[in-house]
Write a protein that holds these residues in place. Structure first.
Motif, PDB file in Angstrom:
ATOM      1  N   TYR A   1       0.365  -3.512  -5.892  1.00  0.00           N
ATOM      2  CA  TYR A   1       0.320  -2.289  -4.863  1.00  0.00           C
ATOM      3  C   TYR A   1      -1.121  -1.768  -5.119  1.00  0.00           C
ATOM      4  O   TYR A   1      -1.754  -1.698  -6.163  1.00  0.00           O
ATOM      5  CB  TYR A   1       1.467  -1.363  -5.073  1.00  0.00           C
ATOM      6  N   GLU A   2      -1.592  -1.014  -3.960  1.00  0.00           N
ATOM      7  CA  GLU A   2      -2.680  -0.254  -4.185  1.00  0.00           C
ATOM      8  C   GLU A   2      -2.245   0.971  -3.707  1.00  0.00           C
ATOM      9  O   GLU A   2      -2.030   1.402  -2.684  1.00  0.00           O
ATOM     10  CB  GLU A   2      -3.802  -1.020  -3.187  1.00  0.00           C
TER      11      GLU A   2
ATOM     12  N   TYR B   1       0.888  -1.268   0.029  1.00  0.00           N
ATOM     13  CA  TYR B   1       0.015   0.073  -0.032  1.00  0.00           C
ATOM     14  C   TYR B   1       0.765   1.409  -0.235  1.00  0.00           C
ATOM     15  O   TYR B   1       2.153   1.297   0.718  1.00  0.00           O
ATOM     16  CB  TYR B   1      -0.846  -0.071   1.090  1.00  0.00           C
TER      17      TYR B   1
ATOM     18  N   VAL C   1      -3.639   4.365  -1.665  1.00  0.00           N
ATOM     19  CA  VAL C   1      -4.692   4.816  -0.782  1.00  0.00           C
ATOM     20  C   VAL C   1      -4.652   6.203  -0.450  1.00  0.00           C
ATOM     21  O   VAL C   1      -3.700   6.583  -0.666  1.00  0.00           O
ATOM     22  CB  VAL C   1      -4.754   3.862   0.304  1.00  0.00           C
TER      23      VAL C   1
ATOM     24  N   VAL D   1      -5.258   1.945   6.475  1.00  0.00           N
ATOM     25  CA  VAL D   1      -5.087   0.313   5.930  1.00  0.00           C
ATOM     26  C   VAL D   1      -5.485  -0.488   6.871  1.00  0.00           C
ATOM     27  O   VAL D   1      -4.982  -0.658   7.898  1.00  0.00           O
ATOM     28  CB  VAL D   1      -3.746   0.286   5.433  1.00  0.00           C
TER      29      VAL D   1
END
Length: 263
Positions: free
Chosen positions: A130-131, A111, A133, A139
């Motif tokens: 991967y993200e 993340y 945010v 998270v």
């Protein structure tokens, strides 16, 4: 007789362009014929390593995220999760450090918050899953590593700030010129390697290990046949019995051919 070989990736097995040696598959097949297990030990996550090795990935075992996760026979056999409170403490302090961005590493996904292309280019070298945010503090996942991408060089910048704050509680290690890894105190490549050695009933004198950086020290200590790369920092070379040729000269495969295949 060598029964297990473990090697770091960046600066060790891979060349300066992060490529595997062309003869890697050939050498892997030769050691498999001798029933020798190859373990990849890296700060990279499992998904990235699977991509790196392609069709050969299924024949390898993995120490990922600098030892926070261990995969053997394509199964997760060990993980070491950080407490949510300590992750929040790291984030609070890390976000104040100039020229850095933070990556939170879960078991299956990393993340990040929005960052510049310069950071993103570096992150994408190592994280295929991967993200992005809005807020890392929100998270909701098991976090096994917090890593800092430090464009000012980790040893001189983020490490000087974070290690004194967390060294009593956590393993804070310079994992590369631009990377600082923070994990539970129990996490390192050596502890993870011992998990695989115990699983396979392999002794220290049956293990060969290759590394080039400070996050490899504990792994090198687990192997009777330990090699530091010629391209490693000079102060790393005290941590192994032998010096392998540089990663540019394919020192890992050269040593394997000499000491395992042709021995």
């Amino acid at each position: 007789m060598i029964k297990l070989i473990t090697t770091d990736m960046d600066g060790t097995l891979l060349d300066e362009n992060s490529n595997l040696p062309e003869s890697f598959t050939e050498v892997l097949n030769l050691i498999r014929e001798k029933d020798v297990k190859l373990v990849i030990a890296s700060g990279r996550p499992y998904a990235t390593l699977q991509t790196n090795f392609g069709p050969m990935a299924k024949y390898l075992s993995y120490i990922t995220d600098n030892g926070a996760l261990v995969f053997h026979n394509n199964e997760l056999i060990f993980k070491d999760v950080m407490s949510k409170d300590i992750v929040q403490d790291i984030l609070k302090k890390a976000k104040t450090i100039d020229n850095t961005t933070v990556v939170l590493c879960g078991v299956e996904c990393a993340y990040i918050e929005n960052c510049s292309d310069e950071y993103l280019e570096e992150i994408k070298k190592y994280y295929v899953n991967y993200e992005v945010v809005d807020d890392l503090t929100k998270v909701n996942d098991d976090i096994i590593k917090v890593t800092i991408c430090d464009l000012e060089t980790s040893a001189k910048n983020s490490n000087t700030i974070l290690e004194p704050l967390f060294e009593d509680k956590l393993n804070v290690v310079v994992a590369g010129p631009l990377w600082l890894d923070i994990m539970n105190k129990t996490v390192n490549k050596g502890t993870a390697l011992k998990k695989i050695m115990d699983t396979l009933d392999i002794a220290k004198d049956e293990v060969m290990a290759f590394g080039d950086y400070y996050n490899d020290i504990e792994m090198l200590n687990q192997a009777e046949h330990s090699f530091v790369m010629k391209n490693a920092p000079e102060d790393m070379k005290q941590h192994a019995k032998y010096i392998a040729e540089s990663n540019e000269d394919y020192g890992v495969l050269g040593a394997i051919m000499e000491h395992v295949i042709l021995a």
